[in-house]
Design a protein around this motif. Structure first.
Motif: not given
Length: 376
Positions: A142-150, A320-328
Motif C-alpha cells: 500500500y503506497a501512500m503519497t500526499f498532496a504536500e503542495e496543499e 494520492l491523499l488530499r484534503a478531501d480525505t482530511d490527509s492535508t
C-alpha cells in the motif's frame, strides 16, 4: 469538512505525544492480549525521533499497538541516506517481520523485495513503488503519497499574511518530489495571498542552496541537502534572516532544527512547522518561534492500513491523499499556533477551496507553476 478534519487532527496530536519514543533499533511491545503482528519501520538517518516526518509514521504504529497489545515494532535506522542502502536495509530484515513500514521516497525500489516476498505486507509512504516490468501495482504494497503542495499552500498563505518584513522563505531537506511539492505549494500560497488578500510578500531564495529534483532540474528554493544536518540547517536559516526573512517554512526533517535555532537567536523571526504539530519544538526561554504548523496526516493513514491488515481487508494500491480525505491541513487548536484570527479565517476559506478542488496549487509534476495554477 472542518469538523471531520478537526477530529482527525485531534487524533494525530494524541498519537504524536512524545512519551513512547524508543531509539532506533529498540524493540517496543505492549503487554497483554492481542494479535502478535511483527512490524518494522525502516527510516532515513534522522530516525523515528526526528520530531517530524519519520516520527509521525512511527506514531501511527504506536497508535495501532494501543489496540493490538501483542504487536511489536522495531525501529531500524538506515545511517547513510543512500537509496541503495535504504532498500538493502529492508532486504536485510524482511524475513523477520510481517509488515514493514518505509517512510520516504528512497524506498520506492522495495517493489522487487515485495515481489520476492508475497507473504509480507509493505506500507510505503511518500512514493509509489518502482514498476517491475509493466507491473505498477503490487498486492502486498500500500503506497501512500500526499498532496504536500496543499499543506505548503496553507503555509504560504499564512506566511504572506503574517510577515512584517515582506520577506518569507521555505527551507527544505532534499529535492525529493515531496519536498519540491512543499516548496511550490508554499510559493503558490504566497502568490495567492498577494493576488487575493492584498499582501505584498516576496519569497527569498539563496542561489547557493538551490535544489535539483529527480529529473536533474534546478527547482530553486533553499535546500540543506540532508534531512539530518541541523548545523547546515542553521547556516541556511541564518543566511535567510540576514536577507530580511522573518518567516521560514521548514520542511527539512532533523535539519530543520537548525533553522529553528536560527529563528530563536534572531529577533521577530518565526518558523512554520511541517508534517506534524511542531509547536513544542519552537519553545525557548523568550517564547515560541513556531507561528503554526501545516500537516500531512501520515500517522492516521499508517494506522488505517495496519488495521486493514489485521481485519483481512488490506489491498495493495497507489493512493494520492488530499484534503478531501482530511490527509492535508494545518493546526486548528488556538493554543498550538500564533496566527491572528483574521489569518485563521482566511486559511479556513482557502482550505474549503482546496478541499473542493477549486484551488490546485503547483506541485513538482502536476503541470502547474506557482504563478499559474487553477484557482489563482
Amino acid at each position: 469538512m472542518f469538523v471531520s478534519f478537526l477530529l482527525l487532527t485531534a487524533l494525530l496530536f494524541t498519537a504524536c505525544g512524545g512519551d513512547a519514543e524508543p531509539a532506533a533499533g529498540d524493540e517496543a511491545a505492549i503487554e497483554g492480549d492481542g494479535d502478535a503482528l511483527r512490524i518494522a519501520i525502516v527510516t532515513s538517518p534522522s530516525g523515528v525521533d526526528d520530531g517530524s516526518f519519520n516520527q509521525d509514521n512511527y506514531n501511527g504504529i504506536l497508535a495501532f499497538m494501543e489496540n493490538h497489545s501483542n504487536a511489536t515494532v522495531n525501529a531500524i535506522q538506515e545511517t547513510t541516506g543512500d537509496v541503495a542502502a535504504a532498500v538493502q536495509a529492508v532486504a536485510d530484515v524482511v524475513a523477520d517481520y510481517d509488515v514493514i513500514v518505509t517512510p520516504g521516497f528512497q524506498f520506492a525500489d522495495i517493489s522487487s523485495i515485495a515481489e520476492d516476498n508475497p507473504e509480507k505486507m509493505f506500507i510505503l509512504v511518500d512514493a509509489n513503488p518502482t514498476p517491475q516490468g509493466e507491473q505498477e501495482l503490487f498486492d502486498n504494497i500500500y503506497a501512500m503519497t500526499f498532496a504536500e503542495e496543499e499543506s505548503g499552500f496553507f503555509a504560504g498563505v499564512a506566511a504572506a499574511l503574517e510577515t512584517e518584513t515582506g520577506k518569507v522563505a521555505v527551507v527544505n531537506g532534499i529535492a525529493f518530489p515531496s519536498n519540491v511539492n512543499y516548496q511550490w505549494g508554499f510559493e503558490s500560497g504566497v502568490m495567492y495571498a498577494n493576488q487575493h488578500f492584498g499582501t505584498d510578500a516576496e519569497v527569498v531564495e539563496l542561489p547557493s542552496y538551490a535544489g535539483t529534483d529527480v529529473t536533474n532540474t534546478n527547482v530553486g528554493g533553499n535546500y540543506v541537502g540532508n534531512f539530518a544536518d541541523p548545523a547546515t540547517g542553521k547556516v541556511v536559516g541564518d543566511a535567510l534572516v540576514d536577507e530580511g526573512v522573518d518567516i521560514m517554512f521548514v520542511a527539512a526533517g532533523g535539519s530543520g532544527m537548525g533553522v529553528f535555532t536560527a529563528a530563536m537567536e534572531a529577533e521577530g523571526v518565526y518558523v512554520i512547522g511541517c508534517d506534524v504539530d511542531q509547536f513544542d519544538d519552537g519553545a525557548y526561554s523568550d517564547g515560541n518561534v513556531v507561528l503554526t504548523s501545516v500537516l500531512k496526516n501520515m500517522s492516521i493513514n499508517v494506522e488505517r492500513q495496519l488495521n486493514a491488515i489485521m481485519e483481512g481487508t488490506f489491498q495493495g494500491s497507489n493512493e494520492l491523499l488530499r484534503a478531501d480525505t482530511d490527509s492535508t491541513g494545518f493546526v486548528l487548536e488556538n493554543d498550538r499556533h500564533q496566527l491572528s484570527e483574521e489569518t485563521m479565517e482566511k486559511l479556513e476559506e482557502v482550505y474549503e477551496l482546496v478541499q473542493a478542488g477549486t484551488i490546485v496549487p503547483a506541485a513538482n509534476f502536476n503541470g502547474h507553476s506557482p504563478d499559474n495554477f487553477p484557482g489563482l
